[in-house]
Write an enzyme that holds these catalytic residues in place. Structure first.
Site, PDB file in Angstrom:
ATOM      1  CD  GLU A  31       5.283   1.126   4.286  1.00 28.42           C
ATOM      2  OE1 GLU A  31       4.691   2.032   4.911  1.00 28.42           O
ATOM      3  OE2 GLU A  31       5.269   1.015   3.060  1.00 28.42           O
ATOM      4  N   GLY A  86      -0.193  -1.319   4.094  1.00 28.29           N
ATOM      5  CA  GLY A  86      -1.563  -0.835   3.936  1.00 28.29           C
ATOM      6  C   GLY A  86      -1.947   0.073   5.080  1.00 28.29           C
ATOM      7  CB  SER A  87      -5.220   1.183   6.282  1.00 32.16           C
ATOM      8  OG  SER A  87      -5.823  -0.073   6.495  1.00 32.16           O
ATOM      9  CD  GLU A 135      -1.984   7.157   5.398  1.00 28.83           C
ATOM     10  OE1 GLU A 135      -2.642   6.191   5.795  1.00 28.83           O
ATOM     11  OE2 GLU A 135      -0.841   7.065   4.919  1.00 28.83           O
ATOM     12  CE  LYS A 153      -5.661  -9.088  -0.465  1.00 33.77           C
ATOM     13  NZ  LYS A 153      -6.175  -8.138  -1.468  1.00 33.77           N
ATOM     14  CB  CYS A 156       2.672   4.994   3.122  1.00 36.35           C
ATOM     15  SG  CYS A 156       4.154   4.388   2.317  1.00 36.35           S
TER      16      CYS A 156
HETATM   17  P1  NAI Z   1      -6.302  -1.534   3.297  1.00 35.49           P
HETATM   18  O1  NAI Z   1      -5.306  -1.515   4.369  1.00 35.49           O
HETATM   19  O2  NAI Z   1      -7.695  -1.927   3.619  1.00 35.49           O
HETATM   20  O3  NAI Z   1      -5.832  -2.534   2.130  1.00 35.49           O
HETATM   21  C1  NAI Z   1      -4.511  -2.911   1.888  1.00 35.49           C
HETATM   22  C2  NAI Z   1      -4.471  -4.381   1.522  1.00 35.49           C
HETATM   23  O4  NAI Z   1      -4.911  -5.176   2.611  1.00 35.49           O
HETATM   24  C3  NAI Z   1      -5.359  -4.768   0.368  1.00 35.49           C
HETATM   25  O5  NAI Z   1      -4.715  -5.755  -0.401  1.00 35.49           O
HETATM   26  C4  NAI Z   1      -6.588  -5.345   1.047  1.00 35.49           C
HETATM   27  O6  NAI Z   1      -7.283  -6.264   0.256  1.00 35.49           O
HETATM   28  C5  NAI Z   1      -5.973  -6.039   2.228  1.00 35.49           C
HETATM   29  N1  NAI Z   1      -6.851  -6.201   3.385  1.00 35.49           N
HETATM   30  C6  NAI Z   1      -7.944  -5.460   3.734  1.00 35.49           C
HETATM   31  N2  NAI Z   1      -8.463  -5.922   4.882  1.00 35.49           N
HETATM   32  C7  NAI Z   1      -7.692  -6.951   5.274  1.00 35.49           C
HETATM   33  C8  NAI Z   1      -7.708  -7.817   6.403  1.00 35.49           C
HETATM   34  N3  NAI Z   1      -8.618  -7.710   7.367  1.00 35.49           N
HETATM   35  N4  NAI Z   1      -6.761  -8.763   6.504  1.00 35.49           N
HETATM   36  C9  NAI Z   1      -5.794  -8.868   5.565  1.00 35.49           C
HETATM   37  N5  NAI Z   1      -5.748  -8.091   4.478  1.00 35.49           N
HETATM   38  C10 NAI Z   1      -6.673  -7.131   4.333  1.00 35.49           C
HETATM   39  O7  NAI Z   1      -6.298  -0.147   2.593  1.00 35.49           O
HETATM   40  P2  NAI Z   1      -7.450   0.473   1.677  1.00 35.49           P
HETATM   41  O8  NAI Z   1      -8.807   0.152   2.177  1.00 35.49           O
HETATM   42  O9  NAI Z   1      -7.178   0.046   0.313  1.00 35.49           O
HETATM   43  O10 NAI Z   1      -7.206   2.026   1.889  1.00 35.49           O
HETATM   44  C11 NAI Z   1      -7.790   2.716   2.994  1.00 35.49           C
HETATM   45  C12 NAI Z   1      -6.858   3.741   3.559  1.00 35.49           C
HETATM   46  O11 NAI Z   1      -5.693   3.089   4.058  1.00 35.49           O
HETATM   47  C13 NAI Z   1      -6.301   4.740   2.568  1.00 35.49           C
HETATM   48  O12 NAI Z   1      -7.138   5.793   2.357  1.00 35.49           O
HETATM   49  C14 NAI Z   1      -5.042   5.154   3.259  1.00 35.49           C
HETATM   50  O13 NAI Z   1      -5.306   6.113   4.229  1.00 35.49           O
HETATM   51  C15 NAI Z   1      -4.567   3.889   3.895  1.00 35.49           C
HETATM   52  N6  NAI Z   1      -3.571   3.187   3.066  1.00 35.49           N
HETATM   53  C16 NAI Z   1      -2.275   3.295   3.382  1.00 35.49           C
HETATM   54  C17 NAI Z   1      -1.332   2.706   2.595  1.00 35.49           C
HETATM   55  C18 NAI Z   1       0.098   2.796   2.902  1.00 35.49           C
HETATM   56  O14 NAI Z   1       0.923   2.543   2.044  1.00 35.49           O
HETATM   57  N7  NAI Z   1       0.481   3.128   4.094  1.00 35.49           N
HETATM   58  C19 NAI Z   1      -1.688   1.984   1.386  1.00 35.49           C
HETATM   59  C20 NAI Z   1      -3.097   1.884   1.169  1.00 35.49           C
HETATM   60  C21 NAI Z   1      -3.980   2.476   1.971  1.00 35.49           C
END
Ligand code: NAI
Length: 797
Positions: free
Chosen positions: A265, A243-244, A396, A191, A299
């Site tokens: 990660e 992701g987050s 972050e 996804k 990240c």
């Molecule tokens: P997120 O962690 O919500 O999204 C990342 C992925 O997870 C997306 O594909 C999303 O659709 C999916 N997702 C969201 N909720 C989920 C759940 N409950 N179960 C399974 N999958 C789920 O990140 P978001 O909202 O896009 O960004 C928010 C903050 O997260 C950013 O501002 C940043 O601080 C952090 N972030 C960190 C990343 C990293 O590489 N460490 C990458 C993206 C965001």
């Protein structure tokens, strides 16, 4: 348009936009509407959501929000395809991965432009970073597929893998996920993030061209609900998430007790340390790459500048001057440094955090950039004057915002560097190699870049310490995340221990018997015997129900004391491997000297025949030798990525590990878990077998006479459930292992560990043949006892 002479005079770049014609034509070809990619075919579009270009807010395409049924179909397709994909063999899979790499290169420009349109990042980055790294990932993993039978002979593919990625490196994260999964023989349900799915759609087409069999790669689009459907699907064997930290935690909780393999990660707040003897100009350039690369939406962005006080003013002046030169604007312009943020929602988040810093009295520096009228933008930002505990110094931000702080001495730099819950990456800038290599191991981070920043390569594992997650992507260690040891399949069911017959408990073993009641075994904390804090004891009965002795009833307080003692014994992690090996050999020697006594105790507790009890003692001695042997042989690696330099992959200890031991083989089980942990430099808090704890309490004298420093091994007897709960929730424990056959207990450990994202290694309802080296030994166990840190050391003058 300025003349060439004028350009040369002003040194400003003329406009050089990359064409978006092909990318727009490709979108048109699809009617700007996408279904899901399942079984190598596009489904009809379902409920749609828009994908927009964040640089000008124009709509690019409509994508399908997958339903639970769609996820079901994708998982079923992956399941059907998995045996065939595996059966294709290493060479067969290698050819397909190689074809994907070639096709990524052939269509590199289309991918790069599409990525820039969809994400807002500059074409310079998508063209020069994202695409080459994505192709490299498939080439590298084609190699692992080819060598799998030889290099991973004792492993098999996990099965069907669910993969969820964020929006900051859409195609690159896809490659990091899909390449190793396919190489190992898995099939995937992938996804992309809802903001940035378009390059995944183009990748689907590439898969068909490359000859990926139907069902091997399935791509479902949509928001977090689709992610949740994947996470919770019973047909998924392994989940890989980037992701987050917040969502990572939710996934840890959702998968607790499910038996699904998991790698996370997550976020970071990585330090960028500049020592006074650094090449300051080079460090400024490094910082530009570190925090303004991809608008800081990285990240591992070096978002915390730690600069030595003696050069702070000079360095910040150079930095501001450099910031003034950064260009911000249309990401398809080839000369642009800073592109658009992924979405206005991120812009709002970042703006709020920066405003909070301003309100707290911080100084905010932003160069005078002209901001485009439409789209999501934020200027390069430097914050000074923040306290170490300020939100901007701890959270972050995930944007182009740098927070600067100063330090006086190297130890202070290390202390500040480690002063967050995260541990993803760090940069160390100094011309003093000795200082750099002294500091690097002290920083709690999965990657350390010395005099460089944001370098990545498929051969060098990437991943976090602490709340930045667990598991690695890339390198050999990344392959293990997608495989299961064959010995795991052969694990027996854990024996169900019937409670000893209490009716006989009143009668102690006859006076003069081997184990007449002589004492109440205490706890073992900090190298000393300690009474249980609660002053309660519990009876230990033999196999026939006869009372043998009493042991302390351990409580939260005892665990807390043990953890404190373990932390004080940090010197063990710095002891040489040779020294640790010597101590393990010495423990074995002293155990052998008292072998008969230990065997008799095992017999009395478990009812094992004398021969079997002696066999257990012998096996324990051999296991100690085994891990003593490994202590100085579980070496790291020196990678040679495409860089003039070397990347050293160190196997570092995890820290303090809480261990709940099995009931079967009470001595051998304990030794099999404690020995690898301490061999690699961890300190442990051990809860011995609840049913047969005396093998553990008898070890105190063995430890005392074996030069084992106090606090390296701490033993707290009592209820496995209660003590495991305390271990899993304790903030200062880095990992918890539970192997007592309690499925519910193991699930609870996984669930509770989510609070601080501890590493866990749980046996679930299955037991282990503790005599088998395949099941209780090997590199898989050592991998649980260590985490890989990749230190990048470029060279050249
Ligand atoms: P997120 O962690 O919500 O999204 C990342 C992925 O997870 C997306 O594909 C999303 O659709 C999916 N997702 C969201 N909720 C989920 C759940 N409950 N179960 C399974 N999958 C789920 O990140 P978001 O909202 O896009 O960004 C928010 C903050 O997260 C950013 O501002 C940043 O601080 C952090 N972030 C960190 C990343 C990293 O590489 N460490 C990458 C993206 C965001």
């Amino acid at each position: 348009m300025p003349s060439i002479k004028e350009i040369l005079n002003t040194m400003e770049y003329g406009p050089a936009p990359e064409s978006q014609k092909e990318a727009q034509a490709w979108l048109e070809q699809h009617g700007r509407t996408f279904g899901l990619f399942i079984d190598n075919a596009w489904t009809d579009a379902g409920e749609l959501f828009a994908s927009t270009n964040p640089a000008d807010a124009s709509k690019l395409a409509d994508l399908t929000q997958a339903t639970a049924d769609d996820v079901d179909r994708a998982v079923a397709a992956a399941r059907r395809a998995q045996p065939g994909w595996q059966a294709l063999g290493g060479h067969g899979r290698a050819k397909v991965l190689y074809a994907i790499a070639r096709l990524l290169q052939k269509h590199a420009r289309l991918f790069a432009v599409l990525e820039t349109l969809d994400n807002g990042k500059t074409i310079r980055e998508t063209r020069d970073v994202d695409l080459p790294l994505a192709a490299r990932h498939f080439y590298y993993h084609a190699g692992w597929a080819q060598l799998q039978a030889e290099e991973f002979a004792d492993y098999r593919a996990v099965g069907v893998v669910g993969q969820i990625v964020p929006w900051n490196f859409p195609l690159l994260m896809l490659s990091w996920k899909i390449a190793p999964a396919l190489a190992a023989g898995n099939t995937v349900v992938f996804k992309p993030a809802e903001f940035t799915s378009l390059t995944a759609m183009l990748f689907a087409e590439i898969c068909v061209q490359a000859g990926v069999p139907a069902g091997v790669v399935n791509i479902v689009t949509g928001d977090g609900a689709v992610g949740e459907a994947i996470v919770n699907h019973a047909g998924i064997d392994k989940l890989a998430f980037t992701g987050s930290t917040e969502v990572g935690r939710q996934i840890r909780i959702a998968t607790a007790g499910s038996g699904k393999k998991l790698s996370l990660e997550l976020g970071g707040k990585s330090p960028f340390i500049v020592f006074e003897d650094a090449d300051l100009d080079a460090a400024v350039e490094g910082l530009v790459d570190s925090i303004w690369f991809n608008q800081g939406q990285v990240c591992c962005a070096g978002s915390r500048l730690l600069v030595q006080e003696s050069v702070e003013t000079k360095f910040l002046a150079k930095l501001r001057a450099r910031m003034d030169k950064l260009t911000l604007g249309a990401p398809l312009e080839k000369s642009i440094d800073v592109g658009a943020l992924v979405d206005p929602i991120q812009q709002q988040r970042i703006a709020e955090l920066v405003e909070s810093a301003r309100a707290e009295g911080c100084t905010v520096y932003q160069p005078a950039c002209e901001m485009p009228a439409a789209g999501a933008w934020f200027p390069p930002t430097l914050i000074t004057g923040a306290s170490t505990s300020a939100a901007v110094a701890q959270a972050e931000i995930f944007g182009p915002v740098l927070v600067a702080m100063s330090f006086r001495t190297p130890p202070e730099a290390v202390q500040l560097a480690n002063n967050t819950v995260y541990g993803l990456a760090a940069c160390v800038w100094t011309e003093n190699i000795s200082l750099a290599l002294d500091v690097a191991p002290q920083i709690k981070a999965g990657v350390v870049w010395i005099n460089t920043a944001n370098q990545f390569d498929a051969a060098c594992g990437f991943g976090g310490y602490r709340e930045s997650g667990f598991g690695r992507e890339g390198g050999r260690e990344g392959m293990y995340e997608y495989m299961t040891a064959l010995s795991e399949d052969a694990r027996p069911a854990a024996p169900v221990l019937s409670a000893p017959a209490k009716s006989k408990a009143a009668a102690p073993v006859a006076a003069g018997g081997a184990f007449a009641i002589d004492r109440t075994a205490k706890m073992y904390i900090g190298g000393k015997q300690a009474r249980p804090d609660g002053a309660y004891s519990r009876a230990v009965h033999g196999f026939d129900g006869a009372f043998i002795a009493e042991v302390g009833e351990g409580s939260r307080k005892d665990i807390r004391n043990a953890v404190e003692a373990a932390h004080k014994a940090g010197g063990w992690s710095k002891a040489t491997a040779h020294n640790r090996a010597q101590v393990l050999y010495y423990i074995a020697e002293n155990l052998a000297a008292r072998g008969e006594e230990f065997a008799a105790r095992i017999s009395a507790m478990t009812g094992a025949s004398t021969a079997n009890a002696e066999k257990e003692v012998q096996a324990s001695i051999e296991r100690l030798f085994y891990y003593a042997a490994y202590a100085d042989k579980y070496d790291g690696l020196a990678h040679q990525p495409p860089m003039h330099g070397v990347t050293v992959a160190l196997n570092e200890p995890v820290g303090v590990i809480g261990i709940v031991c099995p009931n079967e083989a009470p001595l051998l089980g304990l030794i099999s878990l404690v020995a690898p942990a301490i061999a690699l430099g961890n300190r442990v808090v051990v809860v011995p077998s609840e049913a047969h704890p005396l093998s553990a309490t008898d070890l105190y004298q063995v430890f005392d006479t074996s030069d084992l420093p106090g606090g390296v091994v701490n033993i707290v007897t009592g209820s496995a459930d209660e003590l495991a709960r305390t271990l899993a929730t304790h903030g200062d424990i880095d990992a918890v292992w539970r192997h007592d056959g309690s499925a519910a207990g193991c699930a609870e450990v996984e669930r509770l560990s989510a609070a601080s994202l501890k590493r866990t290694w749980v046996g679930g309802a299955k037991g282990r043949d503790w005599y088998s080296t395949a099941q209780a030994g090997g590199r898989a166990v050592l991998a649980h006892a260590s985490q890989v840190k990749n230190v990048w050391i470029p060279y050249g003058v």
